[in-house]
Scaffold this motif. Structure first.
Motif, mmCIF file in Angstrom:
data_model
loop_
_atom_site.group_PDB
_atom_site.id
_atom_site.type_symbol
_atom_site.label_atom_id
_atom_site.label_comp_id
_atom_site.label_asym_id
_atom_site.label_seq_id
_atom_site.Cartn_x
_atom_site.Cartn_y
_atom_site.Cartn_z
ATOM 1 N N ILE A 1 69.663 98.917 -68.699
ATOM 2 C CA ILE A 1 68.876 100.146 -68.834
ATOM 3 C C ILE A 1 69.538 101.044 -69.880
ATOM 4 O O ILE A 1 70.668 101.484 -69.704
ATOM 5 N N GLU A 2 68.822 101.303 -70.967
ATOM 6 C CA GLU A 2 69.364 102.118 -72.051
ATOM 7 C C GLU A 2 68.841 103.546 -72.033
ATOM 8 O O GLU A 2 69.418 104.425 -72.662
ATOM 9 N N LYS A 3 67.765 103.781 -71.302
ATOM 10 C CA LYS A 3 67.186 105.117 -71.274
ATOM 11 C C LYS A 3 66.474 105.344 -69.948
ATOM 12 O O LYS A 3 65.800 104.451 -69.428
ATOM 13 N N CYS B 1 73.266 103.154 -70.820
ATOM 14 C CA CYS B 1 72.291 104.247 -70.786
ATOM 15 C C CYS B 1 72.805 105.431 -71.615
ATOM 16 O O CYS B 1 73.849 106.011 -71.306
ATOM 17 N N LYS B 2 72.049 105.792 -72.654
ATOM 18 C CA LYS B 2 72.463 106.853 -73.572
ATOM 19 C C LYS B 2 71.626 108.114 -73.451
ATOM 20 O O LYS B 2 72.018 109.158 -73.976
ATOM 21 N N GLU B 3 70.489 108.001 -72.780
ATOM 22 C CA GLU B 3 69.583 109.150 -72.750
ATOM 23 C C GLU B 3 68.907 109.257 -71.397
ATOM 24 O O GLU B 3 68.481 108.263 -70.816
ATOM 25 N N TRP B 4 68.820 110.490 -70.932
ATOM 26 C CA TRP B 4 68.061 110.813 -69.719
ATOM 27 C C TRP B 4 67.085 111.913 -70.103
ATOM 28 O O TRP B 4 67.458 113.072 -70.249
ATOM 29 N N ASP B 5 65.840 111.527 -70.311
ATOM 30 C CA ASP B 5 64.820 112.432 -70.820
ATOM 31 C C ASP B 5 64.185 113.191 -69.662
ATOM 32 O O ASP B 5 63.347 112.661 -68.933
ATOM 33 N N LYS C 1 76.655 106.190 -70.970
ATOM 34 C CA LYS C 1 76.921 106.760 -72.291
ATOM 35 C C LYS C 1 76.111 108.022 -72.557
ATOM 36 O O LYS C 1 75.852 108.355 -73.714
ATOM 37 N N LEU C 2 75.747 108.738 -71.511
ATOM 38 C CA LEU C 2 75.025 109.995 -71.699
ATOM 39 C C LEU C 2 75.871 110.985 -72.484
ATOM 40 O O LEU C 2 77.054 111.191 -72.181
ATOM 41 N N SER C 3 75.265 111.633 -73.474
ATOM 42 C CA SER C 3 75.980 112.671 -74.214
ATOM 43 C C SER C 3 75.743 114.049 -73.607
ATOM 44 O O SER C 3 76.477 114.995 -73.899
ATOM 45 N N ARG C 4 74.734 114.152 -72.779
ATOM 46 C CA ARG C 4 74.447 115.413 -72.098
ATOM 47 C C ARG C 4 73.740 115.125 -70.787
ATOM 48 O O ARG C 4 73.125 114.065 -70.597
ATOM 49 N N LEU C 5 73.812 116.054 -69.884
ATOM 50 C CA LEU C 5 73.021 115.996 -68.658
ATOM 51 C C LEU C 5 71.695 116.677 -68.952
ATOM 52 O O LEU C 5 71.647 117.703 -69.632
ATOM 53 N N PRO C 6 70.601 116.125 -68.467
ATOM 54 C CA PRO C 6 69.281 116.613 -68.888
ATOM 55 C C PRO C 6 69.034 118.050 -68.460
ATOM 56 O O PRO C 6 69.477 118.486 -67.395
ATOM 57 N N PRO C 7 68.307 118.817 -69.305
ATOM 58 C CA PRO C 7 68.008 120.224 -68.964
ATOM 59 C C PRO C 7 67.255 120.375 -67.653
ATOM 60 O O PRO C 7 67.408 121.390 -66.967
#
Length: 1005
Positions: A798-800, A831-835, A864-870
């Motif tokens: 799972i990448e996203k 996983c790099k992104e949590w939209d 590999k998340l660079s941020r926690l989602p807003p």
């Protein structure tokens, strides 16, 4: 002296060899509870490298005690039985760093003098760094006898107000009460719920949905906009109370929010009251959400309950305080007594008549009771039904220190005949497991047993309660935990229930069978010496046989002589098979063969056990052969560890999975080896979706075969097979717990997608573990209305995490994941992104639409998340309390979590900023070398920093004021800090009065 002060005593006394502190008080006063709070205090946990908790029974075993101490110290005892060698192992283990040893429920000095004193003192001499021994005891002089340097703390009884508060907390929440007559009907059509919860006082159910996810901060008292329901939107109030009363009460509260009420009412109770609410901010009405202030006029809002589209008002217990305080007064300030009384009152109506009946019960005035018979426990016992009394006393057979497992104890109750079908029916359609579970939960409610897990699977029994139960059952029950003879005397010939162990006692089977022929229950938790000619023939009256470990294969041949046996557990034994004539045991209901690694097959005759309700093969031999005809066991309720395998005979290929199809009464099902199912048509024969009573389902695959395949086409074909199979394993709507483990398909089944998840209205716990090939999460999980916990572990493909995970675009969802409280994302290493964006709506609507509004605990590990989602890091999120972030290699900031009280950040090398955690209480920063901003954390209790390469302290330490700091750094920085005020680094933490500083030797190689 409270928990914090005692904790400070332990961590603030500097370096010394060994000191002692005793917590003294009578049984039920709260000694163990206080010790547990100290043991789990964050500052204590971080201050001591080794923390050891030992429960000292009155009849302890020396070897078992040493082994337990070694295990809790993080060392291995290797099964050693030599006392001297075990002492040396314990000494070495404790010499590795500062330690805290807690000895709970110490009655005499024997355990200390004969077993623990030598290794403890030797280890403390090697490491004189502030070691402590804390004991809980009923004797005031034990600590003084143990060591010269000691402190004694006597636990004080609760004062009356604290006792009253504790009693109130034992009463059930209003939603366990029958609906009272007062109701509030909403006549305003709206899609989201109308009313919001404030200060945990109000809930409202609108159009069949329940909304209980609000926080006091979600509305501002006095804000006009928070009271909008739309211009002159009417509401109808029907009540058996005086309408004038409600008009006055509502007016005073609603006015706080800038709303006006118009109302007209008749004077008689039972008539209706018409209310119209007008907003002073009608230019921006929010017709879907009305905020009700919960305080302001000096009157307390009554508790409530929701049914359908109405809000019911439920009276609290304050109107019973006068009689309640008299009951509390009889408890003498003992927390246990108050809890037991609260448990009893929780089963009564909240009326003065019912509470006075408890107050005036004859049990209070019974004189001359033995010390074991506490009056409060006796009163609660007398209030039990005859069936529940038997179940309660039976719990005393589970020895101190051994948890009570719900499934095990309820199965034993059923086997003993304590649980009977409702209405006296003997039909196979009885609900014995449900009735037994109700008994179990009632004992928890009454505080006669205490749950140790959220799901109530495990419980313990307080020593005072256990002593009472053992005394009441002494005529026919015996628990042997020391080296006293398990044989007993001739007076024990009427003994019905015997429990031996756990200890290092070696019981002789021949002695047991010679002296205890009248037994109905035999529980053995210790080593037992079984020789060639030993058998079970003498125990012809047994209904329950429970043995852990041992050479039980020699007993299997005589099992069928136990014609009355209902329950057999041979756990961790060496049995290789069950007797071929097991069908002669016509009353057998429960077979538990956990961890039976030598088990080869089940006999064909097992298919004739018409009364069998449970078969447990968990963690036994994976290749156990299931006989054809297993599906004849249509009375099965629980089937754990069922191995799925294929076979070929004269009739062609056959799969054990098809035997599950006829088992329509299953409540619990665990399937192993699903990779062996060669076609989806075979899986369809299982007919899981038709099992309307199924609540627990565990589906397990092994991917070892798939992993070893080198042919890519073969791999894809195998994946397609498992994808087709899982589609046919569709759970029924009744499912509450679902586990999917080791599944190596590329996609999860369609029945988890948005179009199909709505039927799963009871699903509470969902766990995915080991999904090596899944590339996306299903989009239907957010629609599960009762989901409380979601675990997704080891899903590296799972990448996203897309926005559909929180809210499918094709659906209009009010509050996705409405009741989710725990979320774990672990091993999503790519996983790099949590939209997940924050809603654009205003504060009121955002609260209604927020995903995961009740989320309390979030763990994110190895991604590999660079941020926690807003959408997660939102100023409108008020429930989130615990945030654990481990090995997030690209994470740069942790910001805007106003409700988080506990934060862990481990191994996040790019992390630079931590800010906006206004309620933070505890923080641990481990190997996060680039953090240079820690702000907007006004005041927190404890801080832990650990990094072996740290050679200078971060500047932000000068701006924070934790009560306690635990710092583990490089040796160079450690030496610099030891110089005191002459060090610039020391001045950065000089304002933090309570601190512990240590170092780790760092080797770059």
């Amino acid at each position: 002296m409270d928990t914090k002060e005692l904790s400070h005593l332990l961590i603030g006394s500097g370096d010394h060899e060994l000191k002692f502190v005793s917590i003294v008080g009578t049984g039920g006063i709260g000694k163990t509870t206080l010790a547990q709070k100290i043991f789990h205090d964050t500052t204590v946990q971080e201050h001591f490298k080794l923390k050891i908790w030992l429960s000292i029974t009155q009849h302890f075993d020396e070897v078992a005690l040493l082994r337990a101490a070694i295990k809790h110290a993080g060392a291995q005892h290797g099964g050693e039985e030599d006392k001297a060698l075990l002492m040396r192992i314990l000494t070495d283990a404790l010499s590795s760093g500062r330690f805290l040893l807690i000895l709970d429920d110490v009655w005499t000095l024997v355990a200390w003098s004969n077993v623990l004193s030598i290794p403890i003192k030797k280890a403390s001499q090697k490491q004189p760094t502030g070691n402590w021994v804390l004991i809980t005891t009923r004797s005031g002089d034990l600590a003084q006898q143990m060591g010269a340097s000691f402190y004694q703390h006597h636990v004080s009884p609760l004062d009356e107000e604290d006792a009253w508060s504790l009693l109130n907390r034992q009463l059930p929440p209003p939603d366990n009460q029958p609906p009272p007559p007062s109701r509030f009907y909403c006549s305003t059509p709206c899609t989201p719920p109308l009313l919001r919860l404030h200060n945990a006082s109000w809930m409202h159910s609108h159009h069949g949905r329940i909304c209980s996810n609000w926080h006091p901060s979600s509305a501002r008292i006095g804000s006009a906009s928070s009271a909008n329901i739309g211009p002159a939107a009417p509401a109808r109030w029907s009540s058996t109370h005086s309408p004038r009363y409600w008009l006055r009460l509502c007016s005073s509260f609603f006015a706080l929010s800038g709303a006006r009420i118009r109302g007209g009412c008749a004077l008689q109770p039972g008539s209706s009251l018409q209310l119209s609410l007008e907003s002073s901010a009608a230019e921006s009405p929010v017709s879907s959400s009305f905020a009700l202030a919960a305080r302001g006029s000096g009157k307390a809002m009554p508790p409530q309950q929701t049914y359908g589209g109405a809000l019911y008002l439920v009276p609290g217990a304050d109107h019973l305080k006068d009689v309640g305080m008299k009951i509390v007064g009889k408890c003498g300030g003992f927390p246990l007594a108050v809890k037991v009384m609260g448990g009893l009152l929780s089963t009564r109506s909240r009326t003065e008549h019912e509470w006075e009946a408890v107050l005036n019960h004859h049990a209070w005035s019974v004189d001359g009771l033995p010390e074991e018979l506490d009056n409060r426990v006796y009163l609660s016992y007398e209030d039990l039904s005859p069936q529940l009394k038997q179940c309660f006393l039976y719990c005393s057979l589970i020895p101190k220190g051994t948890p009570i497992f719900m499934t095990g104890i309820t199965s034993m109750w059923i086997s003993e005949g304590f649980v009977q079908p409702q209405g006296g029916s003997s039909s196979h359609d009885d609900r014995l497991e449900e009735i037994a579970t109700d008994y179990y939960n009632e004992l928890i409610t009454r505080n006669l047993i205490e749950t140790t897990s959220i799901e109530r699977y495990w419980c313990t029994m307080h020593d005072v309660v256990r002593s009472f139960a053992a005394f009441m059952a002494k005529e026919d029950s015996l628990v042997v935990q020391d080296r006293q003879s398990a044989i007993g005397s001739n007076n024990d010939r009427n003994l019905r229930h015997l429990s031996v162990g756990p200890n290092n006692l070696v019981a002789e089977w021949s002695d047991l069978q010679r002296q205890h022929q009248s037994l109905r229950t035999l529980i053995i938790n210790c080593k037992i010496n079984i020789v060639q000619n030993d058998s079970l023939i003498s125990f012809s009256r047994l209904r329950v046989l429970y043995i852990v470990g041992g050479d039980c294969d020699r007993l299997v041949g005589s099992l069928c002589h136990l014609r009355h046996l209902r329950y057999i557990c041979l756990k961790e034994t060496n049995i290789s098979s069950l007797p071929e004539n097991i069908h002669m045991m016509k009353f057998l209901q429960h077979i538990v063969l956990q961890h039976a690694k030598n088990l080869e097959n089940l006999p064909i005759s097992i298919t004739k056990l018409d009364n069998l309700r449970q078969l447990n093969l968990m963690d036994s031999n994976d290749n156990v052969v299931i006989p054809k005809g297993f599906g004849h066991l249509t009375n099965l309720r629980s089937l754990y560890g069922f191995p799925v395998h294929m076979a070929t005979d004269k009739d062609g290929s056959w799969c054990s999975l098809k035997e599950i199809g006829p088992l329509s009464k299953l409540r619990n099902l665990t399937l192993y080896g699903l990779e062996n199912v060669a076609a989806s048509s075979l899986a369809e024969m299982e007919m899981i979706s038709t099992k309307e009573l199924l609540g627990y389902l565990e589906l397990r695959w092994s991917n070892s075969k798939w992993m070893t395949l080198r042919d890519e086409i073969g791999k894809q074909e195998l994946q397609q097979e498992v994808e087709e199979v899982i589609e046919k394993l569709h759970p029924p709507c009744s499912i509450q717990h679902l586990f999917i483990i080791g599944y190596f398909g590329r996609r999860l089944p369609n029945w988890m997608m948005v179009q199909a998840t709505r039927p799963f209205k009871s699903l509470r716990y969902l766990i995915f573990e080991g999904l090596p090939c899944c590339t996306r999460l299903p989009d239907g999980l957010c629609l599960l209305p009762c989901l409380e916990a979601l675990f997704i572990e080891e899903a590296p493909a799972i990448e996203k995490i897309g926005p559909e995970f929180q809210s499918p675009s094709s659906q209009s969802v009010a509050s996705p994941f409405p009741f989710l409280t725990a979320l774990v994302l672990e091993g999503l290493c790519e996983c790099k992104e949590w939209d997940w964006e924050e809603p654009d709506e205003d504060e009121t609507t955002a609260q209604v639409m927020m995903a995961m509004p009740m989320l309390k605990k979030l763990t994110v590990h190895n991604c590999k998340l660079s941020r926690l989602p807003p959408g997660l890091a939102s100023s409108k999120r008020f429930a989130l309390r615990e945030l654990y972030l481990y090995e997030l290699t690209n994470l740069t900031s942790v910001e805007n979590f106003p409700s988080v009280v506990k934060l862990d950040v481990f191994d996040c090398p790019e992390l630079k900023r931590i800010r906006g955690l206004s309620r933070l209480h505890k923080i641990r920063i481990v190997r996060c070398r680039n953090v240079d901003v820690l702000e907007e954390v006004p005041s927190f209790d404890s801080m832990v920093m650990m990094d072996a390469t740290m050679e200078t302290l971060p500047e932000y330490l000068t701006q924070v004021t934790p009560r306690y700091l635990k710092l583990t750094c490089s040796k160079k920085l450690h030496e610099s800090l030891l110089t005191g005020s002459s060090s610039a680094e020391y001045n950065k933490i000089n304002h933090i009065k309570s601190r512990a500083i240590d170092y780790i030797a760092y080797d770059e190689d």
